[in-house]
Design a protein around this motif. Sequence first.
Motif, PDB file in Angstrom:
ATOM      1  N   ALA A 114      29.670 -14.943 -10.596  1.00 16.39           N
ATOM      2  CA  ALA A 114      30.536 -14.371 -11.629  1.00 16.39           C
ATOM      3  C   ALA A 114      31.021 -12.977 -11.230  1.00 16.39           C
ATOM      4  O   ALA A 114      30.362 -12.266 -10.463  1.00 16.39           O
ATOM      5  N   GLN A 115      32.171 -12.602 -11.738  1.00 11.35           N
ATOM      6  CA  GLN A 115      32.700 -11.256 -11.499  1.00 11.35           C
ATOM      7  C   GLN A 115      31.719 -10.215 -12.027  1.00 11.35           C
ATOM      8  O   GLN A 115      31.211 -10.333 -13.139  1.00 11.35           O
ATOM      9  N   GLY A 116      31.417  -9.224 -11.220  1.00  8.92           N
ATOM     10  CA  GLY A 116      30.488  -8.173 -11.610  1.00  8.92           C
ATOM     11  C   GLY A 116      29.040  -8.496 -11.307  1.00  8.92           C
ATOM     12  O   GLY A 116      28.177  -7.636 -11.487  1.00  8.92           O
ATOM     13  N   GLN A 117      28.755  -9.715 -10.863  1.00 13.63           N
ATOM     14  CA  GLN A 117      27.372 -10.105 -10.561  1.00 13.63           C
ATOM     15  C   GLN A 117      26.894  -9.438  -9.284  1.00 13.63           C
ATOM     16  O   GLN A 117      27.634  -9.324  -8.309  1.00 13.63           O
ATOM     17  N   THR A 118      25.653  -8.995  -9.286  1.00 10.94           N
ATOM     18  CA  THR A 118      25.049  -8.421  -8.087  1.00 10.94           C
ATOM     19  C   THR A 118      24.574  -9.552  -7.175  1.00 10.94           C
ATOM     20  O   THR A 118      23.879 -10.469  -7.627  1.00 10.94           O
ATOM     21  N   ILE A 119      24.946  -9.490  -5.917  1.00 12.87           N
ATOM     22  CA  ILE A 119      24.648 -10.554  -4.971  1.00 12.87           C
ATOM     23  C   ILE A 119      23.194 -10.475  -4.511  1.00 12.87           C
ATOM     24  O   ILE A 119      22.704  -9.405  -4.121  1.00 12.87           O
ATOM     25  N   SER A 120      22.515 -11.619  -4.556  1.00 14.78           N
ATOM     26  CA  SER A 120      21.148 -11.723  -4.035  1.00 14.78           C
ATOM     27  C   SER A 120      21.131 -12.763  -2.920  1.00 14.78           C
ATOM     28  O   SER A 120      22.103 -13.495  -2.712  1.00 14.78           O
ATOM     29  N   ALA A 121      19.994 -12.857  -2.231  1.00 19.86           N
ATOM     30  CA  ALA A 121      19.882 -13.806  -1.127  1.00 19.86           C
ATOM     31  C   ALA A 121      20.056 -15.245  -1.614  1.00 19.86           C
ATOM     32  O   ALA A 121      20.570 -16.101  -0.872  1.00 19.86           O
ATOM     33  N   GLU A 122      19.643 -15.528  -2.851  1.00 13.46           N
ATOM     34  CA  GLU A 122      19.751 -16.881  -3.390  1.00 13.46           C
ATOM     35  C   GLU A 122      21.201 -17.301  -3.630  1.00 13.46           C
ATOM     36  O   GLU A 122      21.496 -18.488  -3.775  1.00 13.46           O
ATOM     37  N   LYS A 148      25.502  -5.933  -3.270  1.00 13.04           N
ATOM     38  CA  LYS A 148      26.847  -5.593  -3.717  1.00 13.04           C
ATOM     39  C   LYS A 148      27.224  -6.451  -4.926  1.00 13.04           C
ATOM     40  O   LYS A 148      26.546  -7.423  -5.241  1.00 13.04           O
ATOM     41  N   THR A 149      28.318  -6.084  -5.587  1.00 15.58           N
ATOM     42  CA  THR A 149      28.761  -6.837  -6.760  1.00 15.58           C
ATOM     43  C   THR A 149      30.075  -7.539  -6.457  1.00 15.58           C
ATOM     44  O   THR A 149      30.886  -7.068  -5.652  1.00 15.58           O
ATOM     45  N   ALA A 150      30.271  -8.662  -7.114  1.00 14.46           N
ATOM     46  CA  ALA A 150      31.491  -9.447  -6.904  1.00 14.46           C
ATOM     47  C   ALA A 150      32.652  -8.808  -7.656  1.00 14.46           C
ATOM     48  O   ALA A 150      32.553  -8.523  -8.852  1.00 14.46           O
ATOM     49  N   ALA A 152      35.444 -10.325  -8.091  1.00 22.85           N
ATOM     50  CA  ALA A 152      36.131 -11.436  -8.745  1.00 22.85           C
ATOM     51  C   ALA A 152      35.177 -12.623  -8.760  1.00 22.85           C
ATOM     52  O   ALA A 152      34.170 -12.630  -8.062  1.00 22.85           O
ATOM     53  N   SER A 153      35.484 -13.618  -9.563  1.00 21.69           N
ATOM     54  CA  SER A 153      34.664 -14.829  -9.583  1.00 21.69           C
ATOM     55  C   SER A 153      34.813 -15.567  -8.253  1.00 21.69           C
ATOM     56  O   SER A 153      35.921 -15.691  -7.722  1.00 21.69           O
ATOM     57  N   ILE A 154      33.694 -16.054  -7.726  1.00 23.68           N
ATOM     58  CA  ILE A 154      33.693 -16.736  -6.433  1.00 23.68           C
ATOM     59  C   ILE A 154      33.118 -18.132  -6.629  1.00 23.68           C
ATOM     60  O   ILE A 154      31.937 -18.279  -6.970  1.00 23.68           O
ATOM     61  N   PRO A 155      33.909 -19.189  -6.414  1.00 27.75           N
ATOM     62  CA  PRO A 155      33.397 -20.551  -6.584  1.00 27.75           C
ATOM     63  C   PRO A 155      32.362 -20.889  -5.512  1.00 27.75           C
ATOM     64  O   PRO A 155      32.352 -20.301  -4.423  1.00 27.75           O
ATOM     65  N   ALA A 156      31.503 -21.851  -5.804  1.00 22.80           N
ATOM     66  CA  ALA A 156      30.524 -22.320  -4.824  1.00 22.80           C
ATOM     67  C   ALA A 156      31.246 -22.877  -3.598  1.00 22.80           C
ATOM     68  O   ALA A 156      32.258 -23.572  -3.716  1.00 22.80           O
ATOM     69  N   GLY A 157      30.732 -22.535  -2.420  1.00 21.43           N
ATOM     70  CA  GLY A 157      31.321 -23.019  -1.183  1.00 21.43           C
ATOM     71  C   GLY A 157      32.424 -22.141  -0.624  1.00 21.43           C
ATOM     72  O   GLY A 157      32.873 -22.361   0.504  1.00 21.43           O
ATOM     73  N   ARG A 158      32.859 -21.129  -1.374  1.00 22.16           N
ATOM     74  CA  ARG A 158      33.949 -20.242  -0.911  1.00 22.16           C
ATOM     75  C   ARG A 158      33.402 -19.266   0.138  1.00 22.16           C
ATOM     76  O   ARG A 158      32.364 -18.651  -0.082  1.00 22.16           O
ATOM     77  N   LEU A 160      32.694 -15.908   1.980  1.00 25.67           N
ATOM     78  CA  LEU A 160      32.620 -14.552   1.435  1.00 25.67           C
ATOM     79  C   LEU A 160      33.386 -13.594   2.334  1.00 25.67           C
ATOM     80  O   LEU A 160      33.134 -13.517   3.538  1.00 25.67           O
ATOM     81  N   ARG A 161      34.306 -12.853   1.725  1.00 27.46           N
ATOM     82  CA  ARG A 161      35.078 -11.844   2.432  1.00 27.46           C
ATOM     83  C   ARG A 161      34.675 -10.462   1.937  1.00 27.46           C
ATOM     84  O   ARG A 161      34.229 -10.302   0.805  1.00 27.46           O
ATOM     85  N   ALA A 162      34.865  -9.482   2.784  1.00 31.86           N
ATOM     86  CA  ALA A 162      34.484  -8.115   2.425  1.00 31.86           C
ATOM     87  C   ALA A 162      35.244  -7.626   1.203  1.00 31.86           C
ATOM     88  O   ALA A 162      34.707  -6.871   0.384  1.00 31.86           O
ATOM     89  N   ASP A 163      36.509  -8.063   1.046  1.00 31.56           N
ATOM     90  CA  ASP A 163      37.304  -7.576  -0.078  1.00 31.56           C
ATOM     91  C   ASP A 163      36.909  -8.232  -1.406  1.00 31.56           C
ATOM     92  O   ASP A 163      37.400  -7.827  -2.457  1.00 31.56           O
ATOM     93  N   LEU A 164      36.032  -9.251  -1.365  1.00 31.16           N
ATOM     94  CA  LEU A 164      35.553  -9.869  -2.604  1.00 31.16           C
ATOM     95  C   LEU A 164      34.323  -9.165  -3.161  1.00 31.16           C
ATOM     96  O   LEU A 164      33.894  -9.465  -4.275  1.00 31.16           O
ATOM     97  N   LEU A 165      33.760  -8.243  -2.383  1.00 34.37           N
ATOM     98  CA  LEU A 165      32.536  -7.557  -2.788  1.00 34.37           C
ATOM     99  C   LEU A 165      32.756  -6.049  -2.805  1.00 34.37           C
ATOM    100  O   LEU A 165      33.597  -5.527  -2.076  1.00 34.37           O
ATOM    101  N   LYS A 166      31.997  -5.382  -3.627  1.00 30.00           N
ATOM    102  CA  LYS A 166      32.048  -3.926  -3.654  1.00 30.00           C
ATOM    103  C   LYS A 166      30.648  -3.391  -3.882  1.00 30.00           C
ATOM    104  O   LYS A 166      29.784  -4.064  -4.464  1.00 30.00           O
TER     105      LYS A 166
END
Length: 228
Positions: A114-122, A148-150, A152-158, A160-166
């Motif tokens: 989800a947008q704003g979600q903090t990324i974890s290893a899982e 880092k946080t998303a 924008a929303s990122i669908p499963a399987g997409r 990951l690009r640097a510009d999708l995370l902050k």
Amino acid sequence: MPNLLRRAVFCALSSFVCLASAQQDAAPVKKAIDAWLKVQTRGLPGQVSWEIGGLDAGNQLAPCKQFDIGRPPGARTWGRTHLIVRCLDAGWRIYVPVHVRVKGDYLIAAKPIAQGQTISAEDLATQSGDLSELPPNILTDSALAIGKTASASIPAGRPLRADLLKTPLVIRQGQTVRIVSQGPGFAVSNEGRALTNAREGEIAQVRLVNGQVVSGTARADGSVEVGY
């Protein structure tokens, strides 16, 4: 036909044949490009391979012994591109197509993020493919994503690009922050209230107790460093 005229025609035809046969062999050009690519692709992630385009069999390039290889400004070393081949002997210049493939693992979203979600290893998984066919800012190292946080929303399987995370906010508007003022031979610390949000390395504005507004660099620990 008079002998003199016969000789003139023979000389003209001989010169034409010599000029027509003056061609650049493709083998030394490919050899020079191959050596250049071996150096330029060192350090790329994954398994690297390439294909080098051929020269026109009917080229009229003067044979060359010394080549200078380069790439057009802004061009990547991988993917489908062209290299500039200059002959240092004869002065000609040509563009040769190359296709550099980089097979390796890259990060994808293991599940919807989800947008704003903090990324974890899982949230992460890896997939193998040709990195040259993917966007240039594709991520291959999980350390560059975790924490880092998303944006924008990122669908499963997409992928990951640097510009999708902050990077997460280290300073939030309204919170009390510590200001560290440093200069030659001194360091002073006091407190103030943040007027802006900021991530590590960004500029934050802080209002001091006396009402003065200062700007400084946000640090990972939530402090603001003001240099003089």
